[in-house]
Design an enzyme around this catalytic site. Structure first.
Site, PDB file in Angstrom:
ATOM      1  N   GLY A 172       0.767  -1.291   0.223  1.00  0.00           N
ATOM      2  CA  GLY A 172       0.028  -0.124  -0.035  1.00  0.00           C
ATOM      3  C   GLY A 172       0.750   1.262   0.030  1.00  0.00           C
ATOM      4  O   GLY A 172       1.978   1.248   0.193  1.00  0.00           O
ATOM      5  N   CYS A 175       5.291  -6.193   1.447  1.00  0.00           N
ATOM      6  CA  CYS A 175       5.480  -4.606   1.639  1.00  0.00           C
ATOM      7  C   CYS A 175       4.716  -3.851   2.626  1.00  0.00           C
ATOM      8  O   CYS A 175       5.352  -3.985   3.863  1.00  0.00           O
ATOM      9  CB  CYS A 175       5.153  -3.944   0.325  1.00  0.00           C
ATOM     10  N   TYR A 176       3.664  -3.043   2.466  1.00  0.00           N
ATOM     11  CA  TYR A 176       3.284  -2.417   3.632  1.00  0.00           C
ATOM     12  C   TYR A 176       2.626  -3.302   4.575  1.00  0.00           C
ATOM     13  O   TYR A 176       2.992  -3.053   5.857  1.00  0.00           O
ATOM     14  CB  TYR A 176       1.806  -1.647   3.075  1.00  0.00           C
ATOM     15  N   HIS A 203       7.745  -7.909  -3.583  1.00  0.00           N
ATOM     16  CA  HIS A 203       6.531  -8.271  -3.900  1.00  0.00           C
ATOM     17  C   HIS A 203       6.792  -9.761  -4.744  1.00  0.00           C
ATOM     18  O   HIS A 203       7.326 -10.030  -5.504  1.00  0.00           O
ATOM     19  CB  HIS A 203       6.098  -7.540  -5.121  1.00  0.00           C
ATOM     20  N   GLU A 260       4.381 -11.479  -5.669  1.00  0.00           N
ATOM     21  CA  GLU A 260       3.309 -11.655  -6.763  1.00  0.00           C
ATOM     22  C   GLU A 260       3.561 -11.272  -8.080  1.00  0.00           C
ATOM     23  O   GLU A 260       3.016 -11.610  -9.153  1.00  0.00           O
ATOM     24  CB  GLU A 260       1.943 -11.101  -6.324  1.00  0.00           C
ATOM     25  N   ASP A 269     -15.253  -9.877 -22.011  1.00  0.00           N
ATOM     26  CA  ASP A 269     -16.363  -9.932 -20.494  1.00  0.00           C
ATOM     27  C   ASP A 269     -17.698 -10.124 -21.186  1.00  0.00           C
ATOM     28  O   ASP A 269     -18.495 -10.843 -20.717  1.00  0.00           O
ATOM     29  CB  ASP A 269     -16.137  -8.757 -19.657  1.00  0.00           C
ATOM     30  N   LYS A 315     -10.018 -12.046 -15.148  1.00  0.00           N
ATOM     31  CA  LYS A 315      -9.967 -11.935 -16.845  1.00  0.00           C
ATOM     32  C   LYS A 315      -9.446 -13.427 -17.296  1.00  0.00           C
ATOM     33  O   LYS A 315      -9.871 -13.859 -17.998  1.00  0.00           O
ATOM     34  CB  LYS A 315      -8.995 -10.903 -16.980  1.00  0.00           C
TER      35      LYS A 315
END
Ligand code: XMP
Length: 509
Positions: free
Chosen positions: A51, A78-79, A164, A166, A221, A365
Site C-alpha cells: 500500500g 510490503c506495507y 513483492h 506476486e 467480458d 480475466k
C-alpha cells in the site's frame, strides 16, 4: 480460502489471482475487516497486501489485532510486512528508496523460504523499512539496501516480505506463495472446471422465463457473459451502442460474431452523431470521458425503454462485470473507477426495475477467458486486446474530429494487421495507434507537407495496472510505420512509445 487484505496496492488483486492459479480460492477483503468476519468465513490464511501509506503516519490503515490471534498463518507483503512488524512491537522508519530488481540473500531457516536459493532475484518498491524486529522473529533475508527484507516466526506462523512475491520479476515468488499455502495447510482443489454448468444453472434459476437485456461491446467480458446467459435462456436481447469512436469495422465485426453464435435478438444503436455533436470543441480529457459516459448511458437507457415497451418480459439486466470491477481497490485506479461507472450504468437497474445478472462477478480475466474456451467461444474473440469504454477518444489527444477519428482508425488497423501477421498480437496485452495533434513536416513527392504524428503503443502487462513497453521487432515496426505514412492521408510521422506504466498510463488521455 485465503483472504487477501487490501491496503491500497495495485497488486492486491494480483496476489489473489496468483493464489487461485495455485489451486486455492482467494478473495479480497477491506483493511477494516474484523477478526470475527475472517473466522466466520473459515479463512485458512491471510495475506496483507502492499500500500502507498507509511505505518507511522496518523490514520494509516491498520489491522484488527484479533486477526493475529486467530491462529491462522499471516503473511505481510510490503506495507503488510511493515504493518505486522509495527503492531507486534518492531520498528519501521523512512529509509532510502529501493525500486526495481534486487538480490535477496536468504538468511535463517524458515518454512516460508524453504527450497529457495541462497540468492534470489526479487522486486522491491518501498521507501520505509523495518529496522527492529518484534520479539521471537528472525531475519529471513536481506538485500543490499534493506537489512530486514524478510522475517519469520515459524512458531506463530507470521511472516513478512518487503518485496513483492506476486510480480513476475520476483523469479521464485510463486514458490514463496506456495510455501505459504503449505504452511496454511490449504487443499489445492480450486478450479473453474465445470463452472459453466453451475453458472448456467444459477442464471436459469434466477431468470426463469423472464428476458434479459444486455449491452455488449465485442469485448471479452460481455461476450462470455452474454454467451452464458444465452445458454440459460433464449430470451436475451443484446444491444450494441456505437458511439462512433470505435475501431474501423468494429460494428460489423461484433454483429457478425453475435450472428454466428446464434443470438436471435441483436440490436445496433448508431448514436455517433449525438456523440460527435456533444464532443465538438471539447479538449479536456476528463470532460471528454464524462460526456461519453453520460451520453452512453442515455442512449442505452432509451434503447432499454424501447425494447421493454415491446417485450414486457424483460426483467433483467445482464452485465459482464468481473471480480476486479466489483471489488474496489483501496486506491482505485482511474481505469477501475471509469470501468465501474460504465458497468453500473448510472443506477439504471433501479430506475427501470431491472434485476442484475452478473455471471462473471467472482472471476478474474484469465478465468473468464478459460470459461469462454470451455463453452466453445472462438479463441480469436477471447484473445482480443482490451478496448477502453470511451474508445478512440482516449487515443486522440485534443479535440475529436471526424478527420482525426478516420486517421486513428486507419493507422490502428495497419498496426494491428502487422502485429497479427508477425505473431506479435497475442504476445502483448494491448497495442494501438494514437494521434498527437501537432503537425510535423514530411516530404511527399517534391513538396513539403505537414501532417499529424501517430504514436504506436504496444505494452505487456498482466492486468493493465502496470505495464512495460513491448519489445516489438524493428522490422515489424518499420513495416507498420511505412505503411501508415504511405497510406494514411494526413500523417507524416510515426513514433513508437517506449514509456512504462507507471509513470505513464497505457492510454493517452
Ligand atoms: P491506463 O490508460 O489507465 O489504462 O493505463 C489501463 C487499462 O484500462 C483501460 N482503460 C479504460 N477502460 N474505460 C475502460 O473501460 C476507461 O475509461 C478506460 N481508461 C483506460 C486501458 O485500455 C487499459 O487496458
Amino acid at each position: 480460502m485465503i483472504a487477501v487484505v487490501d491496503y491500497g496496492s495495485q497488486f492486491a488483486h494480483l496476489i489473489a489471482r496468483r493464489i487461485r492459479s495455485l489451486g486455492v480460492y482467494a478473495e479480497i477483503f477491506q483493511n477494516t475487516t474484523k477478526a470475527a468476519e475472517l473466522k466466520n468465513r473459515k479463512v485458512e490464511g491471510i495475506i496483507l497486501s502492499g500500500g502507498p501509506r507509511s505505518v507511522y503516519e496518523n490514520n494509516a490503515p491498520t489491522i484488527d489485532k484479533g486477526i493475529l490471534n486467530l491462529g491462522v498463518p499471516v503473511l505481510g507483503v510490503c506495507y503488510g510486512h511493515q504493518l505486522l512488524a509495527h503492531v507486534l512491537g518492531g520498528k519501521v522508519v523512512p529509509s532510502s528508496k529501493e525500486y526495481g530488481k534486487e538480490i535477496l540473500v536468504t538468511a535463517g531457516k524458515t518454512r516460508l523460504l524453504q527450497s529457495l536459493g541462497k540468492k534470489e532475484q526479487v522486486w522491491m518498491s518501498h521507501g520505509d523499512s523495518v529496522v527492529t524486529l518484534p520479539q521471537g522473529f528472525i531475519v529471513a533475508g536481506k538485500t543490499q539496501g534493506c537489512k530486514i527484507a524478510s522475517y519469520a516466526n515459524d512458531a506463530r506462523r507470521i511472516y513478512g516480505l518487503q518485496f513483492h512475491p506476486e510480480v513476475q520479476h520476483t523469479v521464485h515468488g510463486m514458490k514463496m506463495l506456495e510455501n505459504f499455502l503449505n504452511i496454511c495447510g490449504c487443499r489445492r482443489n480450486y478450479t473453474i472446471k465445470g463452472i459453466d454448468r453451475k453458472l448456467v444453472a444459477e442464471i436459469k434459476a434466477k431468470v426463469g422465463d423472464g428476458a434479459v437485456i444486455m449491452g455488449v461491446s465485442g469485448g471479452v467480458d460481455s461476450l462470455v457473459a452474454s454467451a452464458l446467459i444465452k445458454k440459460a435462456t433464449p430470451n436475451i436481447y443484446c444491444v450494441f451502442v456505437d458511439h462512433g469512436i470505435i475501431r474501423k469495422g468494429e460494428a460489423e465485426y461484433v454483429k457478425k460474431l453475435y450472428e454466428k453464435l446464434g443470438f436471435r435478438h441483436y440490436y445496433y444503436a448508431d448514436a455517433s452523431q449525438i456523440f460527435y455533436k456533444r464532443l465538438k470543441g471539447v479538449t479536456d480529457p476528463e470532460e471528454k470521458r464524462r460526456i461519453i459516459g453520460r451520453t452512453f448511458i442515455e442512449v442505452f437507457e432509451a434503447k432499454v425503454k424501447e425494447l421493454k415497451a415491446k417485450h414486457g418480459n424483460i426483467k433483467f439486466l445482464g452485465q459482464g462485470t468481473i471480480y476486479p470491477d466489483r471489488i474496489e481497490s483501496a486506491k482505485a485506479s482511474k481505469a477501475a473507477a471509469v470501468i465501474k461507472t460504465h458497468h453500473n450504468v448510472g443506477g439504471l437497474p433501479e430506475k427501470m426495475k431491472l434485476k442484475l445478472v452478473e455471471p462473471l462477478k467472482d472471476l478474474y480475466k484469465d478465468e473468464v477467458r478459460e470459461l469462454g474456451m470451455m463453452i466453445g467461444l472462438p479463441r480469436e474473440a477471447l484473445m482480443r486486446h482490451p478496448f477502453p469504454g470511451p474508445g478512440l477518444a482516449v487515443r486522440i489527444v485534443g479535440e475529436i474530429t471526424a478527420e482525426r477519428i478516420g486517421i486513428v482508425q486507419e493507422a490502428d488497423l495497419i498496426f494491428t494487421e502487422e502485429l497479427r501477421k508477425s505473431g506479435q498480437y497475442d504476445k502483448v496485452w494491448q497495442a494501438f495507434a494514437a494521434l498527437l495533434p501537432v503537425k510535423a513536416v514530411g516530404v511527399m513527392g517534391d513538396s513539403r507537407s505537414y501532417g499529424y504524428i501517430i504514436a504506436l503503443r504496444a505494452v505487456t502487462s498482466v492486468d493493465g495496472m502496470t505495464a512495460d513497453w513491448a519489445k516489438i521487432p524493428n522490422d515489424v515496426l518499420e513495416r507498420a510505420a511505412s505503411r501508415i505514412v504511405k497510406n494514411v492521408r494526413g500523417v507524416t510521422r510515426v513514433l513508437y512509445d517506449i514509456t512504462q506504466k507507471p509513470p505513464a498510463t497505457i492510454e493517452y488521455e
